[in-house]
Scaffold this motif. Structure first.
Motif, PDB file in Angstrom:
ATOM      1  N   VAL A 267     -29.382  25.127  -6.794  1.00 49.68           N
ATOM      2  CA  VAL A 267     -30.801  25.399  -6.640  1.00 49.68           C
ATOM      3  C   VAL A 267     -31.087  26.891  -6.646  1.00 49.68           C
ATOM      4  N   ASN A 268     -32.257  27.240  -7.163  1.00 48.00           N
ATOM      5  CA  ASN A 268     -32.693  28.633  -7.107  1.00 48.00           C
ATOM      6  C   ASN A 268     -33.084  29.034  -5.691  1.00 48.00           C
ATOM      7  N   ALA A 269     -33.595  28.071  -4.923  1.00 47.83           N
ATOM      8  CA  ALA A 269     -33.959  28.347  -3.541  1.00 47.83           C
ATOM      9  C   ALA A 269     -33.921  27.050  -2.749  1.00 47.83           C
ATOM     10  N   VAL A 270     -33.424  27.134  -1.518  1.00 48.58           N
ATOM     11  CA  VAL A 270     -33.486  26.011  -0.588  1.00 48.58           C
ATOM     12  C   VAL A 270     -34.874  26.006   0.038  1.00 48.58           C
ATOM     13  N   ILE A 271     -35.520  24.856   0.065  1.00 49.34           N
ATOM     14  CA  ILE A 271     -36.901  24.792   0.546  1.00 49.34           C
ATOM     15  C   ILE A 271     -37.064  23.722   1.608  1.00 49.34           C
TER      16      ILE A 271
ATOM     17  N   LEU B  37     -28.238  16.648 -11.750  1.00 50.70           N
ATOM     18  CA  LEU B  37     -28.231  15.914 -13.010  1.00 50.70           C
ATOM     19  C   LEU B  37     -29.529  16.085 -13.789  1.00 50.70           C
ATOM     20  N   LEU B  38     -30.672  15.996 -13.126  1.00 47.96           N
ATOM     21  CA  LEU B  38     -31.950  16.111 -13.827  1.00 47.96           C
ATOM     22  C   LEU B  38     -32.089  17.484 -14.464  1.00 47.96           C
ATOM     23  N   ARG B  39     -31.754  18.527 -13.728  1.00 49.27           N
ATOM     24  CA  ARG B  39     -31.851  19.874 -14.286  1.00 49.27           C
ATOM     25  C   ARG B  39     -30.927  20.022 -15.495  1.00 49.27           C
ATOM     26  N   ALA B  40     -29.733  19.440 -15.413  1.00 50.99           N
ATOM     27  CA  ALA B  40     -28.797  19.533 -16.531  1.00 50.99           C
ATOM     28  C   ALA B  40     -29.348  18.835 -17.772  1.00 50.99           C
TER      29      ALA B  40
ATOM     30  N   ALA C   4     -40.568  23.359 -12.574  1.00 52.13           N
ATOM     31  CA  ALA C   4     -39.792  23.297 -11.339  1.00 52.13           C
ATOM     32  C   ALA C   4     -39.270  21.888 -11.124  1.00 52.13           C
ATOM     33  N   ASP C   5     -37.991  21.808 -10.795  1.00 47.46           N
ATOM     34  CA  ASP C   5     -37.365  20.559 -10.352  1.00 47.46           C
ATOM     35  C   ASP C   5     -37.461  20.574  -8.828  1.00 47.46           C
TER      36      ASP C   5
ATOM     37  N   ALA D  76     -34.939  25.236 -10.027  1.00 46.42           N
ATOM     38  CA  ALA D  76     -34.629  24.102  -9.156  1.00 46.42           C
ATOM     39  C   ALA D  76     -34.827  24.510  -7.702  1.00 46.42           C
ATOM     40  N   PHE D  77     -35.538  23.668  -6.956  1.00 46.83           N
ATOM     41  CA  PHE D  77     -35.796  23.894  -5.541  1.00 46.83           C
ATOM     42  C   PHE D  77     -35.408  22.616  -4.812  1.00 46.83           C
TER      43      PHE D  77
END
Length: 292
Positions: free
Chosen positions: A85-89, A60-63, A52-53, A76-77
């Motif tokens: 992002v997969n979900a806003v948290i 950029l980090l996820r890429a 999980a990011d 990515a959260f």
């Protein structure tokens, strides 16, 4: 018993990030942090099935991590301003199930949570045994020049000072927080980045484009007075100029890492369990302390 003090204003943080996107974000620090994190992760010779990011304000980090053979699933959260992002948290209340992740990474995000000990404890619970946390966040030396110049300028023109630069965590404190959260083999170190500007206004513009303008709950809500701004420029030039006239601004990226405990990890020896005397190991005569 009272909860953590809300040092940071979440609504202000979101507004700063939206403004940065509208202005065109300044990404040089994020690029440095993301690349450094990928390098640090590369030194760990193992595979992480689910990663999980967490909270990173940029894709950029996820890429950079996408397609890495070290990582299986990468989610990515983060904030709503980040479209991928997969979900806003809510960064104070993580949605992860216990022991559901093998790796959590984060770049330049955790410095603005109000309850960092609580977030680290939630990360510890979310990691599977022998799972890893690696995060970079702004440390206590960040913008130390701007903090000092603002304090002098406001004192001289307003007769007092107000919170202008965030009180980021000290590296030694971060190590203690990792241990308090129950993370094993904690490691902390710091990357100091000194950026040079032609004038303080260029620094203030960069901070806006980073989404890093003042997000403090107790910030002064009135516009900055011209007299204060002019005095800020004078103090900064007097105290933090290089011989060529350019001005220094320090950004301190504090790196933290720790593992969810596992039986395979190295354990410290019990006190008194050593079988070799220090004098023998150093090949020196054993002596007594003066006065002993």
């Amino acid at each position: 018993m009272s909860g953590p003090i809300d040092v940071f204003d979440p609504a202000a943080l979101a507004a700063r990030r939206r403004r940065a996107l509208a202005l065109g974000p300044e990404t040089f620090l994020m690029e440095r942090a993301a690349e450094d994190l990928v390098d640090r992760l590369g030194a760990v010779k193992r595979h992480f099935a689910v990663a999980a990011d967490l909270g990173t304000p940029s894709p950029l980090l996820r890429a950079l991590l996408a397609g890495s053979p070290m990582i299986g699933e990468l989610h990515a959260f983060g904030p709503a301003e980040r479209a991928d992002v997969n979900a806003v948290i809510d960064p104070e209340a993580l949605p992860f199930a216990p022991e559901s992740l093998d790796l959590i990474v984060s770049a330049l995000a955790l410095q603005t949570v109000n309850d960092l000990p609580g977030v680290l404890a939630q990360i510890r619970r979310a990691l599977r045994p022998d799972g890893l946390l690696i995060a970079g966040l702004f440390g206590s030396g960040t913008l130390m020049e701007l903090r000092e110049a603002f304090a002098i300028a406001e004192s001289d023109t307003l007769g007092g000072i107000s919170p202008r630069v965030a009180p980021f965590a000290d590296l030694r404190d971060l190590g203690g927080l990792l241990q308090r959260a129950g993370l094993a083999l904690p490691v902390t170190d710091v990357d100091r980045v000194v950026v040079r500007y032609g004038d303080p206004l260029a620094l203030l513009h960069d901070l806006r484009r980073m989404g890093a303008a003042n997000p403090l709950t107790d910030r002064r809500r009135t516009p900055l007075r011209r007299a204060t701004l002019m005095r800020l420029f004078e103090v900064y030039a007097e105290r933090f100029a290089d011989p060529d006239g350019r001005l220094r601004a320090t950004f301190e990226i504090a790196w933290i890492s720790g593992w969810a405990p596992h039986d395979s990890q190295q354990k410290p020896l019990r006190p008194g369990s050593a079988k070799t005397r220090l004098a023998d190991a150093l090949r020196v005569p054993e002596g007594k302390l003066p006065g002993a």
